[in-house]
Scaffold this active site. Sequence first.
Site, PDB file in Angstrom:
ATOM      1  N   HIS A 114      -1.868   8.200   6.911  1.00  0.00           N
ATOM      2  CA  HIS A 114      -2.110   7.026   6.062  1.00  0.00           C
ATOM      3  C   HIS A 114      -3.589   6.688   6.130  1.00  0.00           C
ATOM      4  O   HIS A 114      -4.229   6.475   5.110  1.00  0.00           O
ATOM      5  CB  HIS A 114      -1.248   5.856   6.518  1.00  0.00           C
ATOM      6  N   CYS A 167       0.801  -1.224   0.000  1.00  0.00           N
ATOM      7  CA  CYS A 167       0.000   0.000   0.000  1.00  0.00           C
ATOM      8  C   CYS A 167       0.831   1.270   0.000  1.00  0.00           C
ATOM      9  O   CYS A 167       0.305   2.345  -0.279  1.00  0.00           O
ATOM     10  CB  CYS A 167      -0.926   0.021   1.210  1.00  0.00           C
ATOM     11  N   HIS A 174     -21.480 -22.412 -34.099  1.00  0.00           N
ATOM     12  CA  HIS A 174     -22.325 -22.415 -35.297  1.00  0.00           C
ATOM     13  C   HIS A 174     -23.735 -22.772 -34.843  1.00  0.00           C
ATOM     14  O   HIS A 174     -24.074 -23.937 -34.687  1.00  0.00           O
ATOM     15  CB  HIS A 174     -21.744 -23.443 -36.286  1.00  0.00           C
ATOM     16  N   HIS A 197      -8.949   3.828  -0.630  1.00  0.00           N
ATOM     17  CA  HIS A 197      -7.551   3.414  -0.491  1.00  0.00           C
ATOM     18  C   HIS A 197      -7.041   2.967  -1.858  1.00  0.00           C
ATOM     19  O   HIS A 197      -7.395   1.902  -2.352  1.00  0.00           O
ATOM     20  CB  HIS A 197      -7.464   2.279   0.527  1.00  0.00           C
TER      21      HIS A 197
END
Length: 1777
Positions: free
Chosen positions: A704, A569, A1333, A747
Site C-alpha cells: 500500500h 483509499c 455592463h 496516492h
Amino acid sequence: MDNSMMDSTLRRILFFSNEFPSDDLKDLFRRLDQHSKDRRFRLLSIFLEESTAILKDEVSKLPRPLKELVPPFNSVLSLVDVDFRQGPLGAAMESSMLTILELGLFIGHYESEDTEWDLVPGQSVLAGLSIGILAAAAVALSSSLADVAKTGAEAVRVSFRLGVYVADISTKLEAPQSDGTLSSWAHVVTEMTEASVQDELKQFNTGTHSPELTKVFVSAADKTSVSVSGPPSRIKAAFQHSPVLRYSKSLPLPVYDGLCHASHLYTRSDIDSIINSSESVILPDRSVRLALLSSQTGKPFVAKTASDLFLEIGTELLTGTIYLDNVTAGIVQHLQPQSKETSSCQIDSFRTSLVLRGIHSAVEAELSRDRQLTRRDLVSWISRDFGPRRPRSQASSKLAIVGMACRLPGGANDLDLFWKLLEEGRDTLTTVPPDRFDLNTHYDPTGKTENATQTPYGNFIDRPGFFDAGFFNMSPREAEQTDPMQRLALVTAYEALEMAGVVPGRTPSTHPSRIGTFYGQASDDWRELNASQNISTYAVPGGERSFGNGRINYFFKFSGPSFNLDTACSSGLAAVQAACSALWAGEVDTAIAGGLNVITDPDNYCGLGNAHFLSKTGQCKVWDKDADGYCRADGIGSVVIKRLEDAEADNDNILAVVLGASTNHSAEAISITHPHAGAQKANYRQVLNQAGVNPIDVSYIELHGTGTQAGDAVESESVSDIFAPVTPRRRPDQRLYLGAVKSNIGHGEAAAGIASLLKALLVYQKNLIPMHIGIKSEINPTIPKDLERRNVGLAMQNTPWPRPAGKKRLAVVNSFGAHGGNTTLLLEDAPERVKIQGTEDRITHSILLSAKSKTSLQANMESLLSYLDQHPETSLADLAYTTSSRRMHHNMRFGTLVSSISGLQKMLRSQLDNPNFASEIRPVPNEAPSVILAFTGQGAYYHGMGSELFAEFPYFRAQVQQLDRLAQRLGFPSVVPPWRRFWSLLGVSISAVIGHSLGEYAALAVAGVISAADAIYLVGRRAQLVEERCAQASHSMLSVRASEDAIQEMLAVELETASITYEVSCCNTNQDTVIGGPKGEINDIRRALEAKSIKCTILDVPYAFHTAQMNPILDDLETLAKAVPFKAPSIPVISPLLATVIYDVKSLDANYLRRATRETVDFAAAIEAAQDMGLVDSKTIWIDVGPHPICAGLVRSMIPSASAIPSCRRNEDSIATISKGLVTLYLAGLTPSWVEFFKPREREYSLLYLPKYRWNETDYWIPYIGTWTLDKAHLKHGTKPKTPFSGSMSRPSALRTSLVHQITAETVEATTATLHTISDMQHPDFLEAIHGHTMNKCGVATSSIWSDMAFTVGEYLYRRLVPNTKDVHMNLTDVEVLHAQVASKTKGSVQPLVLRAHLDLSTNSMSLAWFNADGETGECAAESFATATIRFEDPEAWRKDWARLAHLVRGRIEVLEQRATEGKASRLSKPLAYALFKNVVDYADRYRGMDSVVLDELEAMAEVTLVPERYGTWHTPPHWIDSVSHLAGLVMNGSDASNTRDYFFVTPGCDSFRLLKKLEPGARYRSYVRMFPLPEDPNMHSGDVYILQGEEIVGMVGMIRFRRVPRLLMDRFFSPPTTTSVAVPVPPLTGATMKCKDITQTAPALPTPAPPIVVSSPVVSSTMACNIPEPAPLLATSSKSSTPKESPIVTPAESERAEPVDNSMTSQCLRLMARETGLEVEALTADASFVQLGVDSLMSLVLSEKFRAELGVEIKSSLFLECPTIGEMTAWIEEYC
C-alpha cells in the site's frame, strides 16, 4: 472397479496412527484444501465441508469461556494456524484435526487414483491407536467412499467431544501452569517390563497416600516399553520417589491435554455423555462393514452397529490399556495365509512412525517367508501435480484478469506509457495545474488562510476533460456536466474490454445479463465544485456516483449488478475484491472493476492537509525516514475479470490469476485512521488460507505504501511477520521483493489500489520488478531491522523476475483505507498456454476496422498500419481473428480481404493516402438492409463444391450429413448443401426467399412451407419421373440475350410460316430469356437469332424444362405433392411463377408445384413485384444459394446497384467465397457472427494486443472560477460596521429583491398609493448587475436595472390596491435617464439610491423617480436622475396591434437573412458581435444573449437565447431585458453607418417598453430593429426594437433613442464617483427634473449615455445608461407624447427582396434541439439517431417542455422513442404540427 475384479488374494491392513505425519501440517492442510476445490475431489470437499459444519456446531455449544477461545472460521484450514496444543481446547483441537487429516488423506488417495472402493470384508482389516481408532471407525462403518465422507464427519464430532471432556476432567485433577508452560501427562519407560513398572507405581501411590483419582498408572505397554500416565506433578514425584524409575530410560510424550486409558477415572456414564449425546442422524442404524482391531486385545470389536462400535471405542479410549503386542498379533493373524491362493500382504498407513516401524518389523518376522509384505503411503498423493484445476464449483474457481486500461499521472494514458514510466523510475510529481484551481489564491504554506491548501503538490493525469461524447451517445451538454471520473470510467472500461477481446454475447460468460460493474470512488469534486457553479439538467446523472457504474451498464447494455463503492483509499482494490466475490458467488460471469479519482476541489486538499494526511514537501516517500505524508494523485483504472475456466474456454489472453481476495477492518486500531498490524495480518492469512498457499512461496508484494510514518511502520511489520517470518526462514532462493507504485505516481486515493494492481499485472507481463524510488535519503528506522536476514526487501533497481520452469510466481497486492479497511489480493501466473498448431490453409483473411466517427476510423487505420510496420511478423490469421471475432463493431466501417500482411499494409496505405478517403466514408444505416436468399435451379452443380466448408465447419458438415442420410433413406443419391442454415449460423437473418426453377423447392423448404425431407423427396421423384417419361436429348434450351417481345418480333416471319415453334421457359431479366422446344427447331432459332447478332447459348441440360416436354410428369408429380403438407411461409416467398410475393399458404399447394414445373419462370417479373411491394430496394442484399452465382448475375442485371453475394463459386475456395460475402454484409451494415466463422479452429488463433481505439475527443471542462471555496469561510464572521443607511437596510421589509432593498415609506388609500424605497448599489446583487455592463472600465447601471425596479414596484403597488389581480400588465413609458449611475470602486462604501412612486387608479398610471442619496446620512438628493411612468394596460390591444405588424417584421428578418446569404449584409457570431460592442460597453456573460446577428447598416436582427439562470430575485432579470433589446445599441455602436471612431452612442431613454408575456429562462427569441436619424436632431437616432418568439411579436421597445457623444467625453461621464455623497446634478437643459419632495410631478428627461437600453415589464434588455449633458450647441428640446410611437416598417424596393429564410416549424425544432444538446444544426442529419446524439430520457423531457414553451408544440417525451431518428421526428412534425 467392480469388486469381482479385485485381487482376491491381497490381505490388507489399514493403520490409523495416533500421531500426525512428520510433514509440515500447515502445508498438508493447505494442499487438502486446494484439492478439495477441484471437481476430481468431490467427496473430499464434501467431507471437509461436513467436518467444518460439525465443528462449528460443537463450538457453538461450548460454554462461553471456551467458545471465546475459538476464532471464527469458515474452513478447518483456518484452524491450522491455531496452536491447538495449548489451552483448554488443545485436546479437542488435536483430536479433531488428526481425524480430519487422516480421513481427508484417505478419501483423497482414492479420488486421486480414480479407483472405486476396494476394501472387501475379510480381506481388509482396520487398526489404529488412541484417537486414530476413531478415524478407523468411520471407514469400518462405510461400504463406499461416499459413506466415509459422512461417517467421517461424525467421527470428527466424537473426537472433538472426547477432547473437550478429557481436558475438562483433567484440569480438575491438576490445573495448567500459570505461565502457559506445557507439561506432559505421559512418559514412556523402556527396558522395563510392565510388571516391574506397576510395582514401582504401586509403591509410590500407596506410600504417598495419593487419592485414587490422581494416582500414576500404566496406560500402554509392549515388549520393549511401558507408558506411564498421570497428573504431571504426580509423574514427576513418582520418578523422583522411585530409584528404579529415576534411573530408568524414560522420555516425556507429547501428551499435554489430559488423561485417557484411565479405568480408575472414567465410568460408563462418562462414556455415555460423550458418545450418546452425539446428534448424528447418519450413524445409529449403520452396520459395521469392516473388522476393526481393538488396541487393547488385538481382536476385532464385537459391535455390529455404529452406536455400539463407538461405545466400545469410547470405553477403550477412556478406560482400556493399549497393548501394542496384541495389536501386532491381531495384524499378523489377519495377514497369515487363509488359503493357498493368498500370496501378498499390504499395510496402508499415513507416512511412518516409530510405532508403525515396530509393528511392521514384528509382522514381517511373524509372517511366513512366502508372504510378501508391502506398504502403501496414503499421504504421497497429495504432492502430485494433477494438471490445471477443474473447479468443483464457482466458489472454488480461480479468477482470470483478461483486460486492463488506465489513465494515470505523468502522461500514462495507456499501459505501455505506464510501464515506461515505472521502468525509467520516473516521479510524476508536479504542482496543481491552473485548470484545477489557482495556487496563487488557494495555497498558503503557513496555514493561516482558511480553506487554503498548505501543499501545492500533486500528480495529475493529462487532459482530464477530453472525451468522445458522440461515441458514448452523449450530447456535449451532458458530457460537460458529467464527472470526468465517470467519463474516463466509460473510456477505460471500453479499452479494457477491447484488450480482453470481449464482445457482449459472444460467449455464455459474456452475455450482457451476466456482466457487472464494480468501481471505487471516494470523492465528488466535480459535482461539488465545478458543475455546481451552474447546476443544470444533468447535475444529478452527471455527478452522482451511482451513475458512473450505471452509465457503463447502460451504454453496453449490461444487466448485471452495478456497484459504486467507497472504502476511502482502498476503494479501487475493494471494488476488485467485490467483483471477485460476485464471480465466486455466481452473480456474474464477467466483471469490470476499477477505481476512479480526478482532483479539482481545493476543499479536499485543505481538509486532508489539516488532518495531517498530506506531505508538504512533495511525493510519497515510501519507507523513507523523512516520510511525512502522502501526495495526492489522479487515477483511473479498469480491469476485466472472469472465472479462469471461462477465460480459457473463451480463448482469452490471461494477464494473471486471482487466487484469493479479502477485505477486513482495523477495528482494534488506536484510532479510526491508524493502521493496525493485527488486522492486516489476519487479512493476509484469510487470503492465503482461501487459496491454500504457503506465504513463503510469495515472491513479490506491491505495498500500500503511502509514505506515512505510521503506515509504513505497520505495513512493514505485518508483511514481514506473515510472508518472511523468523521461522521457518526463507531459503536464499526465496527472496521476497517489495514495491510501492505511490513513490512514482503518488496516492490515487480511490484509484490507488487499481494502480497497484495494474503495476503488478505489468510486472507479470514484463518479468521485471521496477526500481523503488521512494527512499530519498535513508530507510525509515521504524522498519524492522532484520529484513535482510529474513531475505526480504525493496527492489531498489530494476530486478528480473523470471518465471520458474514448471512453476508459478505468487504476488500480493495491498490497499488500505484511511477509514480502517484493508484489502489484499493474491495473484499467480496465468496458465502456460500451448497454442494448437493447425494447418493454416485459409487462402484469404478478413480484416475489419470500425469506429463511430470518420476521424476515429482513419486514426484506427493509421494505428494498425503503424503496428504492422513495427510487427511485420504478425500472424495474418490472428489479426483477422482479433479484428473480427474479438472486436465490438460500429457504424463507420472498413473491411477487406487480404492474403498477406504486406498486402494489408499496401491496402491501408493506399486508402490513407487518398485525400478524399475521409469524405468518402459513410456510416452504415441504422437499420440493416434486408437479405434475400436466391436459390439456383438446374445446371450449376460440380464435383467438390463446398468441400472446404465441409472439412472445416462441423456444423456445415453435420447438416450435410443429416440431409444426405435423409436423401439416401428416400432412395436418392445426393443433396444441395445446407446453405441457408449455414448463413443463419453465421448470423445472417433472412428476410425473404426466391427460387429459380428447381430452386423453388429449396426456397419453399427454407420458408417453412414444406419440410426439408419433403423437398428432397419431391425433387428426387421429379427427377425420376423426368428420366422415366421424357426423352433425353430430344429437346433443348436456348439462352437468348434479348427480351421475350424482342425475340418474338425478330422471329415473326418464322412464326407466321409455322416453320418453327418454341416456348419461353424463363424470363430471367428484361434482356435475358430462355426458350425451349424440340432440339432441331431450337437450333434453327439459334441460327436465325445469331444471324441478327443476338447472343445465344445452348444450355447444357438434357431436357427442355418448363415446356411441353414436361407434360407427361405433371399428373404424377401433382399426386405426389398432394401427400405433402403445405404450411404458411415463415418469411415471404417471392414467386417467379405468379410474379408476386406470397405471404400465406393460400397460393401454395400441389397445383403450384405442378404449374411451376410446366410454366415460365418469370424471375424478372418476380423481382419487379417485390420492388413494387416494398420488399426489395436498392440496399437489399441478395445471397445466391447454389454451387455457382447464377441468380446473383440476374439480380444485378435487374438492379444494377444491388449487392449479390455468392455462397459458392466454381474454381474458387469456398471459405474465401464465404469470407468475401461476410465482409460485404459487414460493410452493408449487418453484423455477421464472426464467432461462428472462427469457432471450428479458434484454438489455433491468438488474440492480439492491437493499438487501442482512437477517440475523437473534445475538451469538456468546466473550470472553477473565482475563490468562493475560500470566501465561504468568511460567512461565519461578523458583518461590516453599520452606517445609518445600512442600518435602515437591515430592517424587515415587505418588499425585498436584488435591486429594491427596503421600503422606507408607504401610503395606501382607496385609489392611490405612494411608496418610497431605498437600495444600495454596493450590495452584492446590485453591484453584480451593474458590473454586467461596464463602460470605460466602470460598472454603469443599464436602463434594464431601472426597468426591473419599475416593474417590481409597479406590480407591488397595483396589487396593494387591486389585490385579486391575476396578471399585471405594465407599459413602461417616458423613460428618461438624466445622469449615468457609475458604481463606486471604494471598497466597503455604500452607494444609496431612492425610488419614489405614486400610483393613481383613476388614470391607471404610476409615476416614478430615482434619486441619489447621501451614504452617511441617507439624505435624498434634491433632484431625480431618472424618471418614468408606468401605464397599466390591456395586453390584448398590444397583441392586435402587433399582429398587424408581425408579417412585416418577419419579412424584414427574412430579407436580412437573404442578404447575409448573398454577402450583402454582415452575419456576426456571438463573439464578434460582443467584440464590436466593446467599442463602448463590455457585457458580462449573462448579458450576452445574442447568439448571432445580421447587420445591414442601421438595420439588424438577432437570434437570442436567454441564460436559464435568474441569478437573483427580480421581477424581470436585467440580463434578460438587455439580451432581447440591446441590438439597437449594437446597430448604433457597431455599424459601418456610424462614425464609431469619433463618437459613441448612448440612450437617454425610450417612449415605451412592454412585454406580452414574461421572458422565460433559456428561451429563444429574435430581435429586430431599424434605427433612423431624427429630422429635428441630427445627433439623435431612434427606432423600435421588436422582440419575437417564434412567429409572434411578444415585446417591443418603442422609440428607443440614442444620442451621439464625442469619445473625448467618455472619461468625463463614465468615471466612478470619488465619494459616497451625492454630487451636484447637472442642470437640466430641457424640461425639468423631478423634485425629491414632489414625487407626483412628471417631467421629461435629458438623454443619458449608454449603449442600447430597454425597459421591460416582464423583461427588458439593451444598454440603458444615463443621460449625458452635451455642449449647448448640440442639445435640442424634445417633447414627449404620453403614448408610445412605433417607428414605421420600411418596405424595401423589389431589388432588395430576398428569398425568405427557412423558418418552418421543422427548422425551429431542429434549432431548438441543437441549442439544448449543444450540437450544431448540421449534425442533426436525417439518419442520426437520438441515442447517438445523446438524447436520453432526461433530455427528451427537457426538449418536449421546450417545444411546448417556446414553439407551442405539444410533443410527448415518448415521441423520441417512437421516432428514433431525426428524419422520423421531422416527418412527424411536418405531418402533425
